[in-house]
Design an enzyme around this catalytic site. Structure first.
Site: not given
Length: 217
Positions: A27, A60, A86-88
């Site tokens: 998302t 996220a 963890v989305k970077l």
């Protein structure tokens, strides 16, 4: 191939989970806003709710674009639940943050990838997932599937463990094509998954079976 659903809609996530084939969720802030979820605390709580609704990884996304901000936000997100990835973003600070989190054993997803070179950097930084956006490349008359193929070749050449997460999947043929090319994961709307269920011969065949059964009863 793993199936992720790209949404912040809990009902859709639960529907996909109920099928028994869902492996995770991706998302982003735009999808959160689409569901009317705004404000830091509400967003964090929604991530918790998503983790309760699905068994697998939940990407996220950090909002910060500077290294220090990414680390602060990423650590806060990772602390929510072990399922959190963890989305970077694929920028210099994002690659640096990816290395930081990878060294700490925190799962990462490097997003907004549009070239094989970017995917190579993400793998070098130890990313758990890399997200090439094939649909957005198709939108500008560039072959998004070719990017998946290039990344697969590079990763196989050097035995990178980073998983290719085909993002911006728009329809069922994207799913099939990604599977043919060896993408580790796909993420798309619920319709791209449920669309795989449908075939006119299945419908007509079932109708015939039921009709023949009814004749004998």
């Amino acid at each position: 191939m793993k199936f992720f659903i790209d949404t912040a809609n809990l009902d859709q996530i639960k529907e996909a989970q109920a099928l028994g084939i869902l492996d995770g969720v991706t998302t982003n802030p735009s999808l959160m806003a689409k569901e009317g979820i705004t404000g830091a605390e509400n967003i964090l709580q929604h991530y918790r709710d998503i983790c309760e609704a699905v068994d697998g990884d939940v990407s996220a996304e950090v909002i910060a674009t500077d290294y220090e901000g990414m680390i602060k936000q990423g650590e806060e997100l990772a602390a929510l639940n072990p399922q959190i990835v963890v989305k970077l973003p694929m920028i210099a600070a994002g690659v640096k943050a990816c290395k930081y989190f990878s060294d700490k054993g925190i799962k990462t997803n490097v997003t907004l990838v549009f070239s094989a070179g970017q995917a190579l950097l993400a793998a070098k930084a130890g990313a758990t997932y890399v997200s090439p956006f094939l649909g957005r490349l198709d939108d500008i008359s560039t072959d998004g599937l070719n990017l998946i193929s290039e990344i697969r070749t590079i990763y196989d050449n050097y035995a990178f463990e980073t998983q290719i997460l085909a993002a911006s999947v728009r329809h069922t043929m994207h799913v099939i094509d990604c599977a043919k090319l060896g993408s580790d994961v796909m993420t798309g709307p619920l319709s791209s998954i449920t669309g795989l269920l449908r075939h006119p011969l299945t419908d007509s065949g079932l109708a015939q079976f039921l009709a023949d059964y009814a004749k004998g009863n």
